[in-house]
Design a protein around this motif. Structure first.
Motif, PDB file in Angstrom:
ATOM      1  N   VAL A 216      35.466  42.631  39.761  1.00 40.84           N
ATOM      2  CA  VAL A 216      35.051  43.492  40.659  1.00 40.84           C
ATOM      3  C   VAL A 216      33.791  43.455  40.080  1.00 40.84           C
ATOM      4  O   VAL A 216      32.920  44.409  39.246  1.00 40.84           O
ATOM      5  CB  VAL A 216      35.707  44.420  41.311  1.00 40.84           C
ATOM      6  CG1 VAL A 216      34.545  44.371  42.202  1.00 40.84           C
ATOM      7  CG2 VAL A 216      36.896  43.867  41.811  1.00 40.84           C
ATOM      8  N   GLY A 217      32.207  42.463  41.097  1.00 37.62           N
ATOM      9  CA  GLY A 217      31.119  42.968  40.567  1.00 37.62           C
ATOM     10  C   GLY A 217      30.501  42.445  40.396  1.00 37.62           C
ATOM     11  O   GLY A 217      29.045  41.842  39.201  1.00 37.62           O
ATOM     12  N   ILE A 218      31.392  41.270  39.419  1.00 39.60           N
ATOM     13  CA  ILE A 218      30.866  40.318  38.882  1.00 39.60           C
ATOM     14  C   ILE A 218      30.433  38.720  39.616  1.00 39.60           C
ATOM     15  O   ILE A 218      31.947  39.061  40.600  1.00 39.60           O
ATOM     16  CB  ILE A 218      30.857  39.698  37.758  1.00 39.60           C
ATOM     17  CG1 ILE A 218      32.505  39.711  36.930  1.00 39.60           C
ATOM     18  CG2 ILE A 218      30.457  40.812  36.919  1.00 39.60           C
ATOM     19  CD1 ILE A 218      33.178  39.455  35.802  1.00 39.60           C
ATOM     20  N   GLY A 219      30.284  37.183  39.109  1.00 37.62           N
ATOM     21  CA  GLY A 219      30.425  35.794  39.832  1.00 37.62           C
ATOM     22  C   GLY A 219      29.756  34.976  39.062  1.00 37.62           C
ATOM     23  O   GLY A 219      29.074  35.159  38.100  1.00 37.62           O
ATOM     24  N   GLY A 220      29.427  33.626  39.830  1.00 36.05           N
ATOM     25  CA  GLY A 220      28.868  32.671  39.486  1.00 36.05           C
ATOM     26  C   GLY A 220      29.478  32.518  37.698  1.00 36.05           C
ATOM     27  O   GLY A 220      30.704  32.258  37.747  1.00 36.05           O
ATOM     28  N   GLY A 221      28.271  32.593  36.866  1.00 33.33           N
ATOM     29  CA  GLY A 221      29.258  31.860  35.296  1.00 33.33           C
ATOM     30  C   GLY A 221      29.460  32.675  34.564  1.00 33.33           C
ATOM     31  O   GLY A 221      29.364  32.764  33.319  1.00 33.33           O
ATOM     32  N   VAL A 222      29.250  34.497  35.041  1.00 34.53           N
ATOM     33  CA  VAL A 222      29.638  35.434  34.508  1.00 34.53           C
ATOM     34  C   VAL A 222      31.237  35.453  35.094  1.00 34.53           C
ATOM     35  O   VAL A 222      32.281  35.691  34.010  1.00 34.53           O
ATOM     36  CB  VAL A 222      28.641  36.363  34.631  1.00 34.53           C
ATOM     37  CG1 VAL A 222      29.287  37.485  34.267  1.00 34.53           C
ATOM     38  CG2 VAL A 222      27.575  36.796  34.750  1.00 34.53           C
ATOM     39  N   ALA A 223      31.673  35.111  35.500  1.00 31.55           N
ATOM     40  CA  ALA A 223      32.913  34.676  35.769  1.00 31.55           C
ATOM     41  C   ALA A 223      33.804  34.377  35.026  1.00 31.55           C
ATOM     42  O   ALA A 223      34.811  34.463  34.712  1.00 31.55           O
ATOM     43  CB  ALA A 223      33.168  35.045  37.442  1.00 31.55           C
ATOM     44  N   GLU A 224      33.016  33.081  34.883  1.00 26.24           N
ATOM     45  CA  GLU A 224      33.619  32.340  34.018  1.00 26.24           C
ATOM     46  C   GLU A 224      33.572  32.112  32.547  1.00 26.24           C
ATOM     47  O   GLU A 224      35.226  32.480  32.370  1.00 26.24           O
ATOM     48  CB  GLU A 224      32.643  30.845  33.905  1.00 26.24           C
ATOM     49  CG  GLU A 224      33.136  29.388  33.280  1.00 26.24           C
ATOM     50  CD  GLU A 224      32.815  28.410  33.134  1.00 26.24           C
ATOM     51  OE1 GLU A 224      32.819  27.608  32.631  1.00 26.24           O
ATOM     52  OE2 GLU A 224      31.589  28.248  33.950  1.00 26.24           O
ATOM     53  N   ILE A 225      32.719  33.328  32.328  1.00 26.85           N
ATOM     54  CA  ILE A 225      32.929  33.656  30.751  1.00 26.85           C
ATOM     55  C   ILE A 225      33.927  34.654  30.593  1.00 26.85           C
ATOM     56  O   ILE A 225      34.826  34.967  29.833  1.00 26.85           O
ATOM     57  CB  ILE A 225      31.056  34.173  30.391  1.00 26.85           C
ATOM     58  CG1 ILE A 225      29.502  33.271  30.423  1.00 26.85           C
ATOM     59  CG2 ILE A 225      31.269  35.335  29.374  1.00 26.85           C
ATOM     60  CD1 ILE A 225      28.562  33.991  30.015  1.00 26.85           C
ATOM     61  N   VAL A 226      33.945  35.379  31.884  1.00 28.98           N
ATOM     62  CA  VAL A 226      34.991  36.699  31.660  1.00 28.98           C
ATOM     63  C   VAL A 226      36.427  35.959  31.896  1.00 28.98           C
ATOM     64  O   VAL A 226      37.382  36.588  30.646  1.00 28.98           O
ATOM     65  CB  VAL A 226      35.022  37.575  33.212  1.00 28.98           C
ATOM     66  CG1 VAL A 226      36.545  38.160  33.444  1.00 28.98           C
ATOM     67  CG2 VAL A 226      33.604  38.484  32.821  1.00 28.98           C
ATOM     68  N   GLY A 227      36.347  35.195  32.420  1.00 27.29           N
ATOM     69  CA  GLY A 227      37.401  33.923  32.078  1.00 27.29           C
ATOM     70  C   GLY A 227      38.332  33.395  30.910  1.00 27.29           C
ATOM     71  O   GLY A 227      39.182  33.273  30.866  1.00 27.29           O
ATOM     72  N   LYS A 228      36.910  32.858  30.049  1.00 32.09           N
ATOM     73  CA  LYS A 228      37.461  32.214  28.552  1.00 32.09           C
ATOM     74  C   LYS A 228      37.738  33.866  27.672  1.00 32.09           C
ATOM     75  O   LYS A 228      38.250  32.889  27.129  1.00 32.09           O
ATOM     76  CB  LYS A 228      35.880  31.492  28.751  1.00 32.09           C
ATOM     77  CG  LYS A 228      35.464  30.390  29.166  1.00 32.09           C
ATOM     78  CD  LYS A 228      34.412  29.342  28.725  1.00 32.09           C
ATOM     79  CE  LYS A 228      34.147  28.389  29.771  1.00 32.09           C
ATOM     80  NZ  LYS A 228      33.327  27.305  29.385  1.00 32.09           N
ATOM     81  N   LEU A 229      36.871  34.424  28.163  1.00 29.78           N
ATOM     82  CA  LEU A 229      37.427  35.647  27.447  1.00 29.78           C
ATOM     83  C   LEU A 229      38.792  36.223  27.759  1.00 29.78           C
ATOM     84  O   LEU A 229      39.891  36.392  26.417  1.00 29.78           O
ATOM     85  CB  LEU A 229      36.710  37.067  27.671  1.00 29.78           C
ATOM     86  CG  LEU A 229      35.222  38.021  27.257  1.00 29.78           C
ATOM     87  CD1 LEU A 229      34.263  38.566  27.788  1.00 29.78           C
ATOM     88  CD2 LEU A 229      35.074  37.473  25.912  1.00 29.78           C
ATOM     89  N   LEU A 230      39.519  36.568  29.067  1.00 29.61           N
ATOM     90  CA  LEU A 230      41.035  36.389  29.261  1.00 29.61           C
ATOM     91  C   LEU A 230      41.626  34.970  28.623  1.00 29.61           C
ATOM     92  O   LEU A 230      42.637  35.597  28.025  1.00 29.61           O
ATOM     93  CB  LEU A 230      41.045  37.262  30.788  1.00 29.61           C
ATOM     94  CG  LEU A 230      40.278  37.958  31.582  1.00 29.61           C
ATOM     95  CD1 LEU A 230      40.686  37.979  32.961  1.00 29.61           C
ATOM     96  CD2 LEU A 230      40.419  39.253  30.575  1.00 29.61           C
ATOM     97  N   HIS A 231      41.243  34.256  28.511  1.00 29.08           N
ATOM     98  CA  HIS A 231      42.330  32.611  28.099  1.00 29.08           C
ATOM     99  C   HIS A 231      42.320  33.501  26.957  1.00 29.08           C
ATOM    100  O   HIS A 231      43.360  32.538  25.710  1.00 29.08           O
ATOM    101  CB  HIS A 231      41.085  31.977  28.998  1.00 29.08           C
ATOM    102  CG  HIS A 231      42.291  30.952  27.960  1.00 29.08           C
ATOM    103  ND1 HIS A 231      41.451  29.945  26.662  1.00 29.08           N
ATOM    104  CD2 HIS A 231      43.016  30.159  28.825  1.00 29.08           C
ATOM    105  CE1 HIS A 231      42.782  29.176  26.486  1.00 29.08           C
ATOM    106  NE2 HIS A 231      43.990  28.906  27.606  1.00 29.08           N
TER     107      HIS A 231
END
Length: 554
Positions: A460-475
C-alpha cells in the motif's frame, strides 16, 4: 510450506478447499472480495485470536484447517514429539473451530491442544506481515525486537531481561536492609526467641504417641493390676483353674481316643487349647510383674503432655505439627538473617550485576553486526525503491542498563543525499514508510527459518516502477521460500509464479467469496482489470500480457 487450506463458514466464505503451490503466489481481486479474509482464516489456524465475528451469519461455527509440510531442520519435529503430537506422514495439520458464542477449540494432527500450543506450532510454519506492519516500525520496542530477531538473539534478549530483574531484586533487598535494619532486628529477635522455645521443648512426633500410651497405662494402673490378678487366678490357680481343667479333660479324651480314633480331632483341639492357655498364663504373669503404681512417673508424663499442649495451643497448631513449625521458622530466620546483612546482599548484588553485564555484552555483540547488515541491505533496497541516494541506519546508542540491554535501538533514515539521518518516526512520509517497511520485512524474512511468508497488502502506498521492483523482490524471495501476497498492484501480481482471483457473489440471497486459480489467459484478464478498471480494452490486455512476458491472444 502450506499445502492445503480448508475453510467452512468463515465471515463471507461458505466452503473453500485450496491447494497451494511453492514459489510466489499473488491473491488479487476487487476490494472487499475477501482476499484478506483468507489470510485472516489462516491466521486463526496458526493460533491467532478468535471472536464470534469470525462465524458466518446464520451458522453455528467456523472451521478452518491448514495442512503444512513438516519443515526440515528438526525444530518443529522435536517440539511435536515433546508435546506427544506425532507427524508420521511428514505433514502438520492445524485446525481451529470458532463457535458462534465466541468459544474456540484447536487441534494439531487431530489431537486437542491449547491456543498457546497452536500458536507455538504456527510460529514454526508461517510468518504473516499485515498491511499496517510498517507502522509498528515507528515504535522503539518493535525496532529493538526486529534487530534481535535479525541477529538470532531473541533468546539472548530474554536472558538479559531475566538477569536484569534478578539484579534489581537483590538491589532492592540490599536497600531495604539498609533502611529497615531496626524493624528487621526486632522481628528476627522475636522469631529467634520462638525458635528457642520450640528447641527447648525438644519434641518429636513419635514421642507424642509414646507418652500418650504410657499416660493411659499409668492412669489406669490400679484397674489393670486388679484385672490381671483376676485373670491369673482364673487361668492358673486352684483345682478349678482353666489350665488344670484343660489338662484334665485332655487326659480323659486321650484315653477315649485310644479306644475310638474318631475323637482324634477333639484330642488335637484340646491339646492346642491347653498349650495356648499355658502361654497366655505365662505372658499375663510377665505383664503383671511389670505393672506398678508409679504416681511420680504419671505426674512427669502429665507435665510433659501439658507443656507440649500449651506450646501447640500458643502457636495454633496440633502437637504433631510443632516439628514442622520449627523447621519453617528456622528457614525463615536464616532467610531474614541473609536479607538483613547489607554486606552479604551487596556481594550477591555485585554477582548478579556481573552476570547481567556478561549477558548484555553478548547481546550487544550480536546486535552490532545485525544492525550494520540491516542498515546496508535496506539502504541498497532504497536505491531501487524510488529513494535514490537515501540511506537507512539501525543505530545503537549506549544507555543505562535496562531489561533490554545497554543500548537503545533506533531506525533512522535520510530520504535523499541532502538530508541527515533522522528518526524514522519523524521524517518518513507515508509512501516512504511503506517502501522502507517493505524492504525491512523482506530483508528480515530472509533470516527466518519459517517456510511460508505471507504479505497482506504491504505494498500500500507505492506504485509505478517501484511496484515492479517490489514484485521482483517478492519473486526473488519466492525462490527460497513459499510467498503469498495479497495485492492490488498489477506490477506486483505480474511477478508472481502463480495467481488466484478472489471474487464475491450473491447466492441464495447471501454474499459468498470464491477463489479461482488463474491460467495464463485468466491472469492476462485479471491484470488487465487491475490496470484498466471496468472497461478493459485490447490495449490494456496487450499491456497485461507484456507485463507477464507473453503475447496476448488476438
Amino acid at each position: 510450506m502450506l499445502r492445503r487450506l480448508t475453510i467452512r463458514d468463515f465471515v463471507i466464505v461458505d466452503r473453500l478447499e485450496l491447494e497451494f503451490q511453492s514459489g510466489f503466489g499473488a491473491l488479487t481481486g476487487e476490494t472487499g472480495a475477501g482476499k484478506s479474509i483468507l489470510l485472516d482464516a489462516l491466521g486463526l489456524a496458526l493460533g491467532g485470536r478468535a471472536d464470534a465475528g469470525a462465524v458466518r451469519i446464520g451458522r453455528d461455527k467456523a472451521d478452518i484447517a491448514a495442512e503444512f509440510e513438516l519443515p526440515a531442520g528438526g525444530g518443529l519435529s522435536d517440539w511435536l514429539a515433546a508435546q506427544d503430537l506425532p507427524a508420521d506422514d511428514g505433514m502438520v495439520i492445524l485446525r481451529r473451530v470458532v463457535e458462534s458464542g465466541g468459544r474456540s477449540r484447536a487441534w494439531i494432527n487431530g489431537v486437542p491442544v491449547t491456543q498457546a500450543q497452536l500458536r507455538e506450532a504456527g510460529d514454526w510454519l508461517a510468518d504473516i506481515h499485515g498491511q499496517h506492519a510498517h507502522h509498528a516500525l515507528l515504535r522503539g520496542d518493535a525496532q529493538r525486537a526486529l534487530i534481535d530477531a535479525h541477529a538470532g538473539a531473541a533468546a539472548l534478549a530474554s536472558d538479559v531481561a531475566v538477569r536484569f530483574r534478578a539484579w534489581q531484586q537483590l538491589a532492592e533487598l540490599r536497600r531495604a536492609a539498609e533502611q529497615d535494619s531496626a524493624a528487621s532486628e526486632r522481628e528476627r529477635e522475636l522469631l529467634a526467641w520462638q525458635i528457642g522455645e520450640l528447641r527447648d521443648l525438644a519434641f518429636a512426633p513419635e514421642e507424642w504417641v509414646e507418652i500418650n500410651h504410657e499416660h493411659s497405662r499409668l492412669a489406669h494402673a490400679a484397674g489393670l493390676m486388679e484385672g490381671a490378678d483376676e485373670a491369673l487366678a482364673t487361668l492358673g490357680e486352684g483345682d478349678g483353674a482353666v489350665t488344670y481343667l484343660l489338662r484334665h479333660i485332655g487326659v480323659r479324651v486321650d484315653a477315649m481316643a485310644d479306644i475310638d480314633p474318631g475323637l482324634g480331632d477333639v484330642r488335637e483341639l484340646l491339646a492346642g487349647a491347653a498349650i495356648q492357655a499355658d502361654e497366655a498364663l505365662h505372658a499375663l504373669r510377665r505383664y503383671r510383674d511389670r505393672l506398678d503404681l508409679d504416681p511420680q512417673r504419671l505426674a512427669e508424663i502429665e507435665r510433659r503432655i501439658g507443656a507440649v499442649t500449651d506450646v501447640a495451643r500458643k502457636y495454633r497448631v496440633d502437637p504433631e505439627g510443632l516439628p514442622e513449625l520449627l523447621e519453617t521458622w528456622t528457614g525463615k530466620l536464616e532467610e531474614m538473617v541473609a536479607r538483613a546483612d547489607p554486606v552479604h546482599l551487596a556481594e550477591q548484588e555485585a554477582q548478579a550485576r556481573r552476570a547481567y553485564d556478561e549477558a548484555a555484552a553478548r547481546l550487544s555483540a550480536a546486535r552490532r553486526p545485525a544492525a550494520d547488515r540491516l542498515s546496508r541491505e535496506v539502504s541498497e533496497a532504497m536505491q531501487t525503491l524510488a529513494m535514490a541516494g537515501g540511506q537507512f541506519a539501525a543505530v545503537l546508542e549506549p544507555c543505562a542498563p535496562s531489561a533490554h540491554g545497554v543500548e537503545t535501538v533506533e531506525f533512522r533514515v535520510a530520504a535523499n543525499p541532502s538530508q541527515p539521518l533522522r528518526p524514522l518516526a519523524k521524517v518518513a512520509s507515508g509512501g516512504e514508510l511503506s517502501r522502507i517497511g517493505l524492504a525491512i520485512q523482506v530483508m528480515t524474512s530472509r533470516d527466518s527459518a519459517t517456510p511460508t511468508l505471507i504479505f497482506d497488502e504491504v505494498d500500500v502506498g507505492i506504485g509505478g516502477g517501484v511496484a515492479e521492483i517490489v514484485g521482483k523482490l517478492l519473486h526473488r524471495l519466492g525462490q527460497e521460500r513459499q510467498v503469498l501476497c495479497v495485492t492490488h498492484l498489477p506490477q506486483v501480481a505480474a511477478c508472481a509464479d502463480w495467481q488466484w482471483n478472489i471474487a464475491k457473489s450473491n447466492r441464495d440471497n447471501e454474499v459468498v467469496s470464491a477463489v479461482t486459480p488463474l491460467e495464463m489467459d485468466g491472469r492476462i484478464e485479471e491484470i488487465a482489470r487491475m490496470l484498466g478498471g471496468v472497461n478493459i480494452t485490447d490495449t490494456t490486455r496487450r499491456h497485461a500480457a507484456e507485463m507477464l512476458g507473453v503475447t496476448a491472444a488476438p
